[in-house]
Design an enzyme around this catalytic site. Structure first.
Site, PDB file in Angstrom:
ATOM      1  N   ASP A  77     -31.829 -13.219 -22.223  1.00 46.59           N
ATOM      2  CA  ASP A  77     -32.472 -12.325 -23.052  1.00 46.59           C
ATOM      3  C   ASP A  77     -32.400 -11.004 -22.426  1.00 46.59           C
ATOM      4  OD1 ASP A  77     -33.581 -13.490 -24.970  1.00 46.59           O
ATOM      5  OD2 ASP A  77     -35.483 -14.175 -23.989  1.00 46.59           O
TER       6      ASP A  77
ATOM      7  N   ASP B  70     -34.213 -21.966 -31.184  1.00 43.40           N
ATOM      8  CA  ASP B  70     -34.853 -21.315 -30.037  1.00 43.40           C
ATOM      9  C   ASP B  70     -35.829 -22.471 -29.569  1.00 43.40           C
ATOM     10  OD1 ASP B  70     -35.395 -19.470 -28.023  1.00 43.40           O
ATOM     11  OD2 ASP B  70     -35.812 -18.113 -29.117  1.00 43.40           O
TER      12      ASP B  70
HETATM   13  C1  GLA Z   1     -36.721 -16.044 -27.205  1.00 47.41           C
HETATM   14  C2  GLA Z   1     -35.184 -15.590 -27.516  1.00 47.41           C
HETATM   15  C3  GLA Z   1     -35.081 -14.065 -27.984  1.00 47.41           C
HETATM   16  C4  GLA Z   1     -35.850 -14.193 -29.382  1.00 47.41           C
HETATM   17  C5  GLA Z   1     -37.537 -14.436 -28.909  1.00 47.41           C
HETATM   18  C6  GLA Z   1     -38.051 -14.442 -30.156  1.00 47.41           C
HETATM   19  O1  GLA Z   1     -36.927 -15.091 -26.138  1.00 47.41           O
HETATM   20  O2  GLA Z   1     -34.379 -15.593 -26.362  1.00 47.41           O
HETATM   21  O3  GLA Z   1     -33.653 -13.670 -28.321  1.00 47.41           O
HETATM   22  O4  GLA Z   1     -35.250 -14.765 -30.183  1.00 47.41           O
HETATM   23  O5  GLA Z   1     -37.323 -15.636 -28.350  1.00 47.41           O
HETATM   24  O6  GLA Z   1     -39.398 -14.929 -29.951  1.00 47.41           O
END
Ligand code: GLA
Length: 691
Positions: free
Chosen positions: A510, A441
């Site tokens: 998300d 990420d």
């Molecule tokens: C990002 C990702 C999410 C999750 C959060 C964790 O927003 O897109 O899926 O993994 O970080 O902090």
């Protein structure tokens, strides 16, 4: 197939020809479209110069050019030198293989040697790349991957996706008129604002009809795509590294290359263009696995409140419903109890995992699942041991406090010690524990690209950061070839064909609201293969205040890509768990179609009340179709559900046991029995063998 006739070169495959002329001082775009014979292309002539104010058409049609004041479109190379900025190309040599052409030009007087490379895949996708080698240290401000031209007059539109966090992949259209339309990212990564992909299509182009050109750039740093259109009807696409605040230094004896760019053409509409791109990506770009395992991810269920006991409870349920991979997301390491602390400290939190991480991994494995974990290697919280020890490891300017986003800074990947640190903890994590999957990420824009830690020109940061990122991905994926990788940047912020050389799948958004997702996934599927597009079933109804959609609807929406479960299944009733089990079972029986088949979109969820996504096997023997009704209005009857892409004269058996010819399923279809709001269904058709 590559053919050469005098200085004309043709790349032809799958009924597409891309023809250029490698002249003494320029490379000209001669033709790009439905296949034609090279001997005919030789007769294509460009208009003479109209007046002393108008550059000759050839100057506008340059496939790769340097700045010399002869064309007023964007030059592909522009030197960072006030005295040497005017340059000229001189043909040096041509090299060909059965699949590739390399054209070499001397760039005078700068002394750079330019290499322009072309290739074509069997489905007609053309790839382009350029490199320069220097005999003396030379600086470049712009260095694009190339340009491509076609005649379009004012009848076309640029189709692209725009977005923001949790609202990625919204399809937009922009009329092509004289001028320049530009997309790009200056955010240090691909970004969800725009994606480095565009289609230029007939204004009346539909899913099934119409001319479409497309360009995709394989790059995860600052990028730019320009669509320039002249009054004489030339559309010229220029793509590559962003030229804003850019500096590329080519040292003596060094060679620097651009990202790859891909070009595709069809006259059969958006649907065919997407199928062509998906097929090309599956075969040539995305790291291979037959399909993504059905995963469970604990993020939306537990947030940062990760505990071994809580994860085990979820793992039990995940195994029960048929998940194949259990993923612990953010919150397992350092003092990561919120997004304010811990990033950078990549040790297993002993309070959360008193018996160690392996205890959980063994538990998950005993349940018959593989184990995966979340990481964010490029970032650091100020409240972390890493930052306290190395405050000089982040991007910062000498004059201002660095910007915090989500309470974090970005590590300066240009520093070798930073890269070494990341490699060392990732190697430790992956070699000490049996980890089968990594979600990589990155949760902020890149800011403060200043010179505090550079003796030289700090504008090099942007490209060096992206190069360093790729070197990390390359090292780790080579050292751990069996680990499955997902690319994520706060959702769909790092989806591009550059990162997909290393990643098997990407996190699309998300936003996991099942209806919003139909739009998001539709936009994403214009360019990117459903094989890699991860979609979860969650409890989420975004921040819209809408009622939560039926579990079946949430499944159907998520089954349109790589299926994951992100809901808090520890709170699911026995009946809900049973639904999950059934739906996951159904998904497993059709996922070969979703990940390796041909996608037919019917309707557009941005505008239409009923939409379908159908996936047909390449041998046309099998298909699955998901249909969604947004809302029932006026008791109106719904149009039948029609299958596309099947063989007209073959019979197919449906789930209810009835069999019909492909022609019937295509032209008449089966009744759409959906009722109410946010309703959905799934139908499967399979060839009746031995009739
Ligand atoms: C990002 C990702 C999410 C999750 C959060 C964790 O927003 O897109 O899926 O993994 O970080 O902090």
């Amino acid at each position: 197939m590559i053919e050469i006739l005098d200085d004309y070169i043709s790349l032809t495959a799958a009924d597409v020809s891309y023809i250029i002329r490698a002249g003494q001082d320029r490379i000209i775009s001669v033709y790009w479209g439905p296949a034609i014979k090279l001997e005919d292309a030789v007769s294509i002539d460009f208009a003479e110069r109209w007046s002393s104010f108008d550059p000759e058409e050839e100057a506008y049609r340059q496939e790769y050019d340097v700045y010399n004041g002869r064309s007023f479109l964007t030059p592909c190379v522009y030197l960072d030198s006030p005295s040497d900025r005017l340059n000229y190309m001189e043909f040096s040599r041509l090299e060909t293989t059965s699949s590739e052409i390399k054209l070499y030009y001397d760039i005078c007087p700068s002394g750079l040697l330019l290499e322009v490379r072309y290739g074509i895949y069997s489905n007609g996708v053309v790839w382009r790349k350029a490199s320069v080698s220097a005999s003396e240290k030379t600086g470049l401000v712009s260095f694009y991957s190339g340009s491509a031209c076609f005649h379009s007059y004012d009848q076309m539109s640029a189709i692209y996706t725009a977005g923001r966090w949790s609202g990625e992949w919204q399809v937009k259209s922009h009329d092509i008129v004289p001028g320049c339309f530009q997309l790009g990212s200056r955010q240090g990564f691909t970004s969800e604002t725009f994606n480095p992909s565009v289609m230029i299509a007939d204004k009346n182009c539909s899913e099934t009809h119409g001319m479409v050109y497309s360009l995709m750039l394989a790059y995860s740093g600052n990028w730019e795509i320009k669509i320039e259109h002249t009054l004489t009807g030339i559309t010229r696409l220029v793509a590559g590294l962003s030229s804003f605040d850019n500096s590329i230094v080519v040292n003596k004896g060094e060679t620097v290359s651009t990202p790859l760019m891909y070009l595709a053409y069809t006259d059969k509409g958006y649907g065919e263009m997407s199928r062509l791109l998906h097929d090309f990506e599956n075969a040539n770009v995305i790291r291979k696995r037959p399909y993504c395992p059905v995963l469970y991810n604990s993020w939306e269920a537990t947030g940062f409140n990760v505990t071994a006991a809580g994860q085990k409870e979820l793992a039990c349920k995940a195994a029960e419903i048929g998940c194949e991979l259990f993923v612990v997301d953010d919150g397992w390491f350092g003092q990561r109890n919120s997004d304010h602390a811990g990033l950078g400290d990549w040790y297993v939190n002993p309070e959360k995992f008193p018996a160690g991480l392996d205890d959980l991994i063994r538990y998950v494995e005993k349940l018959g699942m593989k184990f995966g974990i979340w990481v964010e290697p490029e970032s650091v919280n100020p409240d972390s041991d890493l930052y306290r020890t190395h405050p000089d490891w982040i991007y910062r300017s000498a004059y201002a406090e660095p910007l915090q986003c989500r309470n974090q800074y970005l590590l300066n990947l240009c520093l070798p010690e930073v890269r070494e640190y990341i490699l060392s903890w990732m190697r430790r994590l992956l070699s000490r524990h049996n980890i089968s999957y990594i979600k990589w990420d990155m949760n902020r824009n890149m800011s403060d690209p200043d010179s505090a830690f550079f003796d030289d020109d700090s504008r090099i940061i942007w490209k060096q950061h992206a190069d360093a990122l790729y070197s990390l991905w390359e090292t780790i994926t080579e050292e751990f070839p069996d680990v499955y990788f997902e690319s994520c940047a706060g959702g769909g912020g790092r989806v591009d064909l550059g990162i997909m050389r290393y990643a098997h799948q990407f996190w699309t958004s998300d936003n996991t609201d099942a209806f919003d997702r139909l739009r998001i996934q539709y936009g994403c599927s214009l360019f990117y293969s459903p094989r890699a597009m991860m979609c979860w079933v969650t409890d989420n109804n975004s921040d819209s205040g809408r009622a939560v959609r039926a579990l079946e609807y949430r499944f159907h929406s998520a089954m349109c890509g790589g299926l994951g479960i992100g809901a808090d299944i520890s709170r699911f009733s026995a009946q809900e768990l049973e639904v999950c089990k059934t739906m996951i079972g159904r998904y497993k029986s059709v996922r070969h179609l979703i990940s390796g088949g041909l996608l037919y979109r019917q309707g557009n969820p941005f505008t239409d009340n009923v939409v379908s996504f159908e996936y047909v096997s390449k041998d046309r023997k099998e298909a699955v179709i998901f249909t969604f009704l947004h809302s029932q209005n006026f008791g109106m009857p719904l149009p039948n559900i029609r299958f596309e892409g099947l063989c007209n004269d073959k019979r197919y058996k449906l789930d209810d046991g009835c069999a019909h010819y492909g022609s019937f399923l295509r032209s008449v279809g089966i009744p759409n029995k959906l009722k109410g709001d946010f309703a959905s269904c799934m139908h499967h058709a399979e060839l009746v063998e031995c009739e």
